[in-house]
Design an enzyme around this catalytic site. Structure first.
Site, PDB file in Angstrom:
ATOM      1  N   LEU A   1       2.815  11.306   6.997  1.00  0.00           N
ATOM      2  CA  LEU A   1       2.957  10.409   7.642  1.00  0.00           C
ATOM      3  C   LEU A   1       3.988   9.158   7.349  1.00  0.00           C
ATOM      4  CD1 LEU A   1      -0.864   9.887   8.674  1.00  0.00           C
ATOM      5  CD2 LEU A   1       0.786  11.422  10.725  1.00  0.00           C
TER       6      LEU A   1
ATOM      7  N   GLY B   1       5.374   2.873   2.536  1.00  0.00           N
ATOM      8  CA  GLY B   1       5.309   1.904   2.389  1.00  0.00           C
ATOM      9  C   GLY B   1       5.397   1.471   1.273  1.00  0.00           C
TER      10      GLY B   1
ATOM     11  N   TYR C   1       3.969   0.783  -1.310  1.00  0.00           N
ATOM     12  CA  TYR C   1       2.729   0.683  -2.396  1.00  0.00           C
ATOM     13  C   TYR C   1       2.295   2.381  -2.481  1.00  0.00           C
ATOM     14  CZ  TYR C   1       3.002  -4.547  -2.681  1.00  0.00           C
ATOM     15  OH  TYR C   1       3.311  -5.175  -3.423  1.00  0.00           O
ATOM     16  N   GLY C   2       2.203   3.467  -0.790  1.00  0.00           N
ATOM     17  CA  GLY C   2       1.616   4.106  -1.114  1.00  0.00           C
ATOM     18  C   GLY C   2       2.394   4.963   0.252  1.00  0.00           C
TER      19      GLY C   2
ATOM     20  N   ASP D   1       0.741  -8.752   7.230  1.00  0.00           N
ATOM     21  CA  ASP D   1       1.988  -7.718   7.142  1.00  0.00           C
ATOM     22  C   ASP D   1       1.421  -7.039   8.665  1.00  0.00           C
ATOM     23  OD1 ASP D   1       3.727  -5.667   6.599  1.00  0.00           O
ATOM     24  OD2 ASP D   1       3.045  -4.379   5.702  1.00  0.00           O
TER      25      ASP D   1
END
Length: 271
Positions: free
Chosen positions: A35, A38, A40-41, A153
């Site tokens: 998908l 980001g 962080y992940g 965010d």
């Protein structure tokens, strides 16, 4: 340190290999598709064989999982999402480890982000529509702030429409609210209500600019000169962006927002 950071990020990209469709994790999750990534992940759409439905699985990136702060942020996101009991925010289903990689799964929202709607589908939003969607986002913001959470965010890739419901996703930067004053500060990174108000202002501008036409030959001007907005909307956005006096309370912001929304309407909208 500044020289080391690009090296760490490059190495992280090599280590964090994209999972392939059909791959199975922990004898439970079957990878459907990637998908996005980001700071962080990595997020995947997966089939949860226990729940018998598709969910979103988020894996912590290498350069974050090797630091204490990165793991804390991962746990923060899970903790915050679990504290929310509202249909406009994703529900957490599971958390754990895949080998040495922390992960969690959450509800898959069947909708499109405002980034997709504006830049991929070319959808246009009038001033009235923009204000009404902005009001929905303000309702979500108030819900979070009442629970001591600031999102930090609220960009158009993290705001979705599922039918007419505005959904807020990606709580990777969310924090528990700190007690700070309302003076002008770094609104992109601070942990206070003003950070979310600031991004609400930018959300409105993205929607309003979707309906702005230009030949490309005009000289670039400030947004309040390029966009033909009502005085009420203009002032609302300037106060959200702290160009003019910032809102000191949520009630003050709501009153100003409703005044802009209801200007010239026969049927008045309430909060």
């Amino acid at each position: 340190m500044m020289i080391l950071k690009p090296i760490v990020l490059a190495f992280s990209s090599l280590v964090d290999k994209e999972l392939t469709p059909g791959e199975k994790m922990n004898e439970r999750y079957i990878i459907d598709k990637f998908l996005g990534m980001g700071s962080y992940g990595h997020s995947y759409l997966v089939y949860d064989s226990y729940l018998e439905k598709k969910v979103v699985l988020k894996l912590v990136r290498f350069h974050k999982r090797i630091t204490k702060k990165g793991i804390q942020i991962h746990q923060y996101e899970i903790e915050i999402l679990k504290s929310l009991q509202h249909s406009s925010f994703p529900t957490v289903f599971d958390e754990g480890m895949w080998g040495r990689i922390p992960f969690f799964t959450m509800e898959f929202i069947h909708g499109k982000t405002f980034e997709q709607l504006i830049f991929t589908e070319g959808q246009r939003f009038t001033e009235e529509e923009s204000l009404l969607y902005g009001l929905k986002l303000l309702e979500r913001i108030e819900y979070l702030h009442q629970r001591g959470i600031v999102h930090r965010d609220l960009r158009i890739p993290n705001l979705m429409l599922e039918g007419e419901d505005l959904k807020v996703i990606d709580f990777g930067l969310a924090k528990w609210l700190s007690h700070t004053d309302n003076k002008k500060r770094d609104l992109k990174s601070e942990i206070s209500p003003q950070a979310d108000y600031f991004q609400l202002g930018h959300f409105l501008l993205f929607l309003l600019y979707s309906n702005y036409e230009t030949t490309g030959s005009e000289k670039e001007r400030p947004w309040d000169e390029e966009l033909s907005l009502s005085t009420e909307t203009n002032q609302l956005i300037k106060r959200l962006l702290q160009v003019e006096k910032p809102f000191e309370t949520i009630n003050e912001l709501k009153a100003c927002f409703l005044f802009a929304v209801n200007k010239g309407r026969n049927k008045h909208v309430t909060f």
